[in-house]
Design a protein around this motif. Structure first.
Motif, PDB file in Angstrom:
ATOM      1  N   PHE A 265       9.424 -96.018  65.031  1.00  0.00           N
ATOM      2  CA  PHE A 265      10.591 -95.359  64.443  1.00  0.00           C
ATOM      3  C   PHE A 265      11.279 -96.268  63.437  1.00  0.00           C
ATOM      4  O   PHE A 265      11.670 -95.833  62.340  1.00  0.00           O
ATOM      5  CB  PHE A 265      11.559 -94.964  65.566  1.00  0.00           C
ATOM      6  CG  PHE A 265      12.836 -94.363  65.079  1.00  0.00           C
ATOM      7  CD1 PHE A 265      12.877 -93.072  64.585  1.00  0.00           C
ATOM      8  CD2 PHE A 265      14.008 -95.116  65.101  1.00  0.00           C
ATOM      9  CE1 PHE A 265      14.067 -92.523  64.118  1.00  0.00           C
ATOM     10  CE2 PHE A 265      15.196 -94.571  64.644  1.00  0.00           C
ATOM     11  CZ  PHE A 265      15.223 -93.266  64.152  1.00  0.00           C
ATOM     12  N   LEU A 266      11.415 -97.550  63.778  1.00  0.00           N
ATOM     13  CA  LEU A 266      12.031 -98.490  62.842  1.00  0.00           C
ATOM     14  C   LEU A 266      11.196 -98.640  61.575  1.00  0.00           C
ATOM     15  O   LEU A 266      11.726 -98.736  60.458  1.00  0.00           O
ATOM     16  CB  LEU A 266      12.220 -99.853  63.520  1.00  0.00           C
ATOM     17  CG  LEU A 266      13.230 -99.887  64.682  1.00  0.00           C
ATOM     18  CD1 LEU A 266      13.254-101.265  65.321  1.00  0.00           C
ATOM     19  CD2 LEU A 266      14.619 -99.508  64.177  1.00  0.00           C
ATOM     20  N   PRO A 271      11.945 -97.969  54.891  1.00  0.00           N
ATOM     21  CA  PRO A 271      12.071 -97.729  53.444  1.00  0.00           C
ATOM     22  C   PRO A 271      13.369 -97.020  53.069  1.00  0.00           C
ATOM     23  O   PRO A 271      14.019 -97.365  52.081  1.00  0.00           O
ATOM     24  CB  PRO A 271      10.844 -96.864  53.125  1.00  0.00           C
ATOM     25  CG  PRO A 271       9.873 -97.183  54.200  1.00  0.00           C
ATOM     26  CD  PRO A 271      10.698 -97.405  55.419  1.00  0.00           C
ATOM     27  N   PHE A 272      13.738 -96.057  53.845  1.00  0.00           N
ATOM     28  CA  PHE A 272      14.992 -95.350  53.575  1.00  0.00           C
ATOM     29  C   PHE A 272      16.184 -96.294  53.726  1.00  0.00           C
ATOM     30  O   PHE A 272      17.153 -96.232  52.961  1.00  0.00           O
ATOM     31  CB  PHE A 272      15.140 -94.148  54.512  1.00  0.00           C
ATOM     32  CG  PHE A 272      14.049 -93.136  54.377  1.00  0.00           C
ATOM     33  CD1 PHE A 272      14.106 -92.158  53.393  1.00  0.00           C
ATOM     34  CD2 PHE A 272      12.952 -93.168  55.213  1.00  0.00           C
ATOM     35  CE1 PHE A 272      13.103 -91.214  53.265  1.00  0.00           C
ATOM     36  CE2 PHE A 272      11.949 -92.237  55.097  1.00  0.00           C
ATOM     37  CZ  PHE A 272      12.008 -91.251  54.116  1.00  0.00           C
ATOM     38  N   ALA A 273      16.116 -97.185  54.720  1.00  0.00           N
ATOM     39  CA  ALA A 273      17.208 -98.126  54.930  1.00  0.00           C
ATOM     40  C   ALA A 273      17.330 -99.092  53.756  1.00  0.00           C
ATOM     41  O   ALA A 273      18.441 -99.440  53.319  1.00  0.00           O
ATOM     42  CB  ALA A 273      16.985 -98.895  56.233  1.00  0.00           C
ATOM     43  N   VAL A 274      16.198 -99.541  53.193  1.00  0.00           N
ATOM     44  CA  VAL A 274      16.236-100.457  52.040  1.00  0.00           C
ATOM     45  C   VAL A 274      16.852 -99.762  50.837  1.00  0.00           C
ATOM     46  O   VAL A 274      17.719-100.316  50.127  1.00  0.00           O
ATOM     47  CB  VAL A 274      14.812-100.962  51.720  1.00  0.00           C
ATOM     48  CG1 VAL A 274      14.810-101.727  50.405  1.00  0.00           C
ATOM     49  CG2 VAL A 274      14.310-101.850  52.859  1.00  0.00           C
ATOM     50  N   VAL A 275      16.425 -98.529  50.584  1.00  0.00           N
ATOM     51  CA  VAL A 275      16.974 -97.791  49.437  1.00  0.00           C
ATOM     52  C   VAL A 275      18.465 -97.568  49.619  1.00  0.00           C
ATOM     53  O   VAL A 275      19.276 -97.748  48.682  1.00  0.00           O
ATOM     54  CB  VAL A 275      16.222 -96.464  49.268  1.00  0.00           C
ATOM     55  CG1 VAL A 275      16.911 -95.592  48.213  1.00  0.00           C
ATOM     56  CG2 VAL A 275      14.779 -96.716  48.876  1.00  0.00           C
ATOM     57  N   LEU A 276      18.861 -97.173  50.820  1.00  0.00           N
ATOM     58  CA  LEU A 276      20.292 -96.954  51.064  1.00  0.00           C
ATOM     59  C   LEU A 276      21.074 -98.245  50.952  1.00  0.00           C
ATOM     60  O   LEU A 276      22.213 -98.267  50.442  1.00  0.00           O
ATOM     61  CB  LEU A 276      20.468 -96.331  52.456  1.00  0.00           C
ATOM     62  CG  LEU A 276      19.953 -94.900  52.625  1.00  0.00           C
ATOM     63  CD1 LEU A 276      20.102 -94.455  54.075  1.00  0.00           C
ATOM     64  CD2 LEU A 276      20.717 -93.949  51.695  1.00  0.00           C
TER      65      LEU A 276
END
Length: 304
Positions: A265-266, A271-276
């Motif tokens: 899950f992590l 990738p979404f966390a890096v973009v955000l």
């Protein structure tokens, strides 16, 4: 004179000898009579003692009581390998019907392209009196026996309880019907009738259980599995009871699965966390830059 004396003495001696011998004979006769008298009662009392002994001892033919017959449910699982599954199933049905039983269920799996892998499962109901003999015929005449398991369940107490409850319900219904004929008001009449209906419903359920138990104890159930020449028997592994080692292994396996899902899950959201995070940082720096420019432009306007 001398002759007379001698003659008299001889007669006297003869009389004494005769008296002595007669006395002795009388005594002997008396003793013999006494012994006979003692022996006679003894012989006469011997049958009386024997009769009393026999009367006091329970006889095997008259006073012996056999234990009541037990109610037992017999079941068996038989697996055989036969050259022709269809003919073996038909022969099993004939054997059961010849013993007074019947076929209660039958399923077959036959592939026309692979007839040697055919299987069949036949459930037979066999009268308990001929259960052993019929089971022996099924084991010998159908093919090669692969497995046989038998169980016997004693339901004597259950049968006795159901019979007792049926008798109690019948007696209660009879009493309620007697009260129904003496009911005075309509309310009493309806109340008694409702109780009768409840007792009859309970009686029907108990009688159904009674019939089922009677049938199960009268007919043994034989589950026959017939395999073709190349069919593989189904393996039934008995589940082992839980242990401490098994619990630890299951817990460790569950922990590894939980950690694996968490990491997956992590990895999915990384990738979404890096973009955000980058977007948030740029928005934060842009806001700070705008904030620093506004105070500088504010004081310049009054001087102009």
């Amino acid at each position: 004179m001398i002759g007379s004396v001698l003659l008299g003495g001889g007669m006297f001696l003869a009389g004494c000898s005769a008296g002595s011998s007669s006395g002795t004979d009388a005594k002997t006769a008396g003793q013999a009579g006494g012994q006979a008298a003692v022996a006679a009662p003894a012989m006469g009392s011997a049958p009386s003692a024997a009769a009393r002994s026999n009367a006091g001892t329970p006889g095997t033919g008259t006073t012996a009581r056999l234990a009541p017959a037990s109610s037992i449910i017999y079941t068996a699982q038989l697996t055989v390998r036969a050259g022709n599954v269809g003919s073996a199933a038909a022969q099993a049905a004939q054997i059961a019907e010849g013993a007074g039983g019947y076929v209660s269920n039958e399923t077959a799996t036959i592939d026309p392209d692979h007839p040697s892998q055919a299987t069949a499962s036949v459930q037979l109901k066999i009268p308990v009196a001929s259960y052993d003999a019929t089971l022996g015929q099924l084991s010998r005449r159908l093919g090669t026996q692969l497995a046989l398991q038998q169980q016997a369940q004693d339901v004597t107490q259950q049968v006795a309880d159901v019979n007792s409850q049926v008798a109690s319900d019948l007696a209660a219904i009879a009493q309620l019907r007697a009260l129904l004929s003496h009911a005075g008001s309509v309310g009493d009449l309806l109340s008694v009738q409702n109780q009768i209906n409840q007792e009859e419903s309970s009686l029907e359920s108990l009688q159904a259980q009674q019939r089922a138990l009677s049938h199960e104890t009268s007919y043994a159930t034989v589950t026959l599995t017939i395999l073709g020449p190349k069919a593989k028997p189904a393996l039934h592994h008995q589940k082992a009871p839980p242990t401490l080692a098994g619990g630890l292994a299951a817990g460790w396996r569950a922990l590894r699965i939980a950690v694996s899902w968490t990491l997956a899950f992590l990895g999915a959201i990384a990738p979404f966390a890096v973009v955000l995070a980058v977007g948030g940082y740029l928005a934060y720096r842009g806001r700070r830059w705008l904030t620093r420019r506004r105070p500088a432009a504010g004081p310049a306007s009054p001087e102009s």
